[in-house]
Scaffold this active site. Structure first.
Site, PDB file in Angstrom:
ATOM      1  N   ARG A 164     -10.931 -11.733  -3.023  1.00  0.00           N
ATOM      2  CA  ARG A 164     -11.644 -10.907  -4.009  1.00  0.00           C
ATOM      3  C   ARG A 164     -11.516 -11.446  -5.438  1.00  0.00           C
ATOM      4  O   ARG A 164     -12.402 -11.199  -6.256  1.00  0.00           O
ATOM      5  CB  ARG A 164     -11.145  -9.461  -3.944  1.00  0.00           C
ATOM      6  N   ASP A 182      -7.583  -1.514  -4.736  1.00  0.00           N
ATOM      7  CA  ASP A 182      -9.000  -1.410  -4.346  1.00  0.00           C
ATOM      8  C   ASP A 182      -9.861  -0.946  -5.507  1.00  0.00           C
ATOM      9  O   ASP A 182     -10.882  -1.545  -5.840  1.00  0.00           O
ATOM     10  CB  ASP A 182      -9.163  -0.439  -3.171  1.00  0.00           C
ATOM     11  N   LYS A 188      -7.901  -9.772   1.185  1.00  0.00           N
ATOM     12  CA  LYS A 188      -8.632  -8.584   1.652  1.00  0.00           C
ATOM     13  C   LYS A 188      -9.870  -9.035   2.424  1.00  0.00           C
ATOM     14  O   LYS A 188      -9.861 -10.118   3.003  1.00  0.00           O
ATOM     15  CB  LYS A 188      -9.000  -7.698   0.461  1.00  0.00           C
ATOM     16  N   ARG A 199     -16.696  -3.342  -1.253  1.00  0.00           N
ATOM     17  CA  ARG A 199     -16.348  -3.055  -2.654  1.00  0.00           C
ATOM     18  C   ARG A 199     -17.040  -4.002  -3.632  1.00  0.00           C
ATOM     19  O   ARG A 199     -17.346  -3.627  -4.756  1.00  0.00           O
ATOM     20  CB  ARG A 199     -14.835  -3.079  -2.860  1.00  0.00           C
ATOM     21  N   SER A 231       0.828  -1.209   0.000  1.00  0.00           N
ATOM     22  CA  SER A 231       0.000   0.000   0.000  1.00  0.00           C
ATOM     23  C   SER A 231       0.855   1.248   0.000  1.00  0.00           C
ATOM     24  O   SER A 231       0.598   2.204   0.721  1.00  0.00           O
ATOM     25  CB  SER A 231      -0.942  -0.009   1.193  1.00  0.00           C
ATOM     26  N   LYS A 254     -18.914   0.204   5.601  1.00  0.00           N
ATOM     27  CA  LYS A 254     -17.501   0.213   5.995  1.00  0.00           C
ATOM     28  C   LYS A 254     -16.792   1.478   5.511  1.00  0.00           C
ATOM     29  O   LYS A 254     -15.972   2.049   6.228  1.00  0.00           O
ATOM     30  CB  LYS A 254     -16.800  -1.034   5.446  1.00  0.00           C
TER      31      LYS A 254
END
Ligand code: DC
Length: 465
Positions: free
Chosen positions: A153, A122, A149, A197, A3, A224
């Site tokens: 995902r 993301d 995550k 997401r 990140s 969230k």
């Protein structure tokens, strides 16, 4: 470090506050002894770039004027703003200024791309859904972090895209999504894995050319990072009214329609129309204007009704910004409403106003003629009844709780008189629609009635399996 862009945000902000961090690669960051914060003067707190990705995508897909996003611009210090470059590669037309973006559809269908997404893990999920609208396959690479995550995902995006009809390939750290051409979309219920997401990006699947409905399970998981995501989406998305579901709950006075309809509305996140309140407010406005509630003043009352400055704020009803809740909720208020509601031109005058409540994502409408006249194509109509004795008792309890004195026999006589008038009038009388489901709640709790309506609603499968 996966990140890095977020670390850059921290370093960037510290610099703006006068702190120069010494960097030793990505391993060590040293803040010199004696460092002190200095005011940067004024500073704009940016809107969240990853949240913006859904609306950037929407702008790239939407016909018409496109979308303007406030609060974040191309010079954002957030790594996820680079999503806009990816969206532009796929075809979006983007212009930007200080803290705003404007996105329009450029190339259509979108262009399939191959992209290393390590810098925008993301926001890249949004690309996966845009890929369904492309002219060729899209491969998102270097996304191993997706696997660890909120959920795996890669697996989730693949599984849910396939439900819609898409062909998807996946590897340890990549995913390829093939476009889904018109004629091939399947209605699907998207599982969200408690992943905000997943919920947000698959909402974009609802704009498919086949107009097949998409259900997002557990939509509240967006809390969230973006609690009012769907409200924001519905404020810019439009669809023809036949696509906006309406549940009608009609029935006689004091049958509990209001409570039932507003509870179901809250559970589904739908809007709520208390049509009785419109007749109550109309009667109130007419009396205030010095009119009688008789046929002699019909034209004048209809004129008032056509431009009724009424607003609902939670439980409050405002007429011309004046709180009239107590005045219209009285027994007299109900009786007055019943009188004006007999007048055909008054009913006619209130039609547009009632239709205007049919907004995304859906509507619960309660009254007398919701299912028969106002929303005749509603996919679920409930006719709610309870014995006169029960209804009189409930109304009695309500009034006593509010501190009014009341007599059960008198109340029962009143409500029977009101039923008789509502049922015998020539225009839009109180009666169950032919396709209405009857629910007698005399011996049901409110929760049980809500549950019953929810079960009926699920079984209609308006949004697919
Ligand atoms: O639902 P309520 O008690 O607030 O309604 C008050 C009166 O308004 C009712 O007695 C008849 C009239 N009404 C109507 O004619 N059509 C509706 N859709 C709702 C109410």
């Amino acid at each position: 470090l996966i990140s890095k862009p977020y670390i850059e945000i921290t370093l960037n902000l510290l610099a703006r506050f006068g702190i120069a961090v010494e960097r030793h690669g990505w391993e060590r960051f040293v803040i010199p002894a004696g460092s002190r914060y200095q005011s940067p003067g004024s500073i704009h707190v940016e809107a969240d770039a990853s949240s913006a990705s859904y609306f950037i995508a929407l702008g790239a897909m939407a016909e018409g004027q496109g979308i303007r996003i406030q609060g974040v611009g191309a010079d954002s210090i957030q790594g996820d703003i680079r999503f806009m470059d990816a969206a532009a590669q796929m075809g979006a037309q983007i212009t930007s200024g200080p803290n705003w973006l404007e996105i329009q559809r450029g190339t259509w269908p979108l262009k399939g791309i191959t992209l290393d997404c390590n810098h925008i893990p993301d926001a890249a999920m949004t690309l996966a859904v845009m890929a369904l609208y492309a002219d060729g396959p899209t491969t998102l690479r270097n996304i191993a972090s997706w696997r660890v995550k909120e959920t795996d995902r890669i697996t989730a995006m693949a599984a849910e895209s396939r439900k819609l009809g898409a062909t998807v390939e996946e590897g340890p750290d990549w995913i390829t999504i093939h476009p889904l051409p018109a004629g091939h979309w399947r209605r699907a219920s998207i599982h969200t894995y408690d992943d905000h997401r997943v919920a947000m990006c698959f909402s974009l699947a609802a704009f498919n050319a086949d107009q097949v409905p998409v259900r997002i399970e557990d939509p509240k998981c967006v809390a969230k990072t973006f609690p009012d995501y769907f409200e924001a989406l519905f404020s810019v998305a439009h669809t023809a009214s036949p696509h906006i579901p309406v549940i009608c709950i009609d029935g006689p006075t004091a049958s509990g329609k209001g409570t039932l309809a507003s509870r179901v509305a809250a559970q589904l996140g739908y809007h709520y129309l208390d049509s009785g309140a419109l007749y109550r407010v109309t009667a109130h406005a007419a009396l205030q204007a010095g009119l009688t509630l008789e046929a002699a003043d019909e034209a004048a009352i209809a004129k008032l009704a056509r431009r009724l400055p009424v607003r609902f704020e939670g439980e409050q009803v405002l007429l011309d910004n004046v709180d009239v809740t107590d005045a219209i909720r009285s027994e007299q208020g109900g009786m007055n409403a019943s009188k004006v509601s007999v007048l055909p031109t008054v009913r006619e005058a209130l039609i547009d106003l009632q239709h205007s409540f049919q907004r995304l994502p859906g509507l619960l409408a309660d009254g007398r003629d919701m299912g028969t006249v106002i929303f005749p194509n509603a996919p679920l109509k409930v006719f709610l009844t309870a014995s006169a004795a029960q209804r009189a008792e409930r109304r009695h309890k309500q009034l006593i709780l509010k501190g009014f004195s009341a007599n059960i026999d008198g109340l029962r006589a009143d409500l029977e008189a009101r039923d008789a008038r509502d049922m015998s009038r020539s225009v839009a009388p109180l009666l169950p629609a032919q396709d209405a489901l009857q629910l007698d709640n005399s011996s049901l709790t409110i929760e049980a009635s809500v549950e019953q309506v929810m079960v009926w609603w699920q079984s209609r499968q308006v949004f697919g399996a």
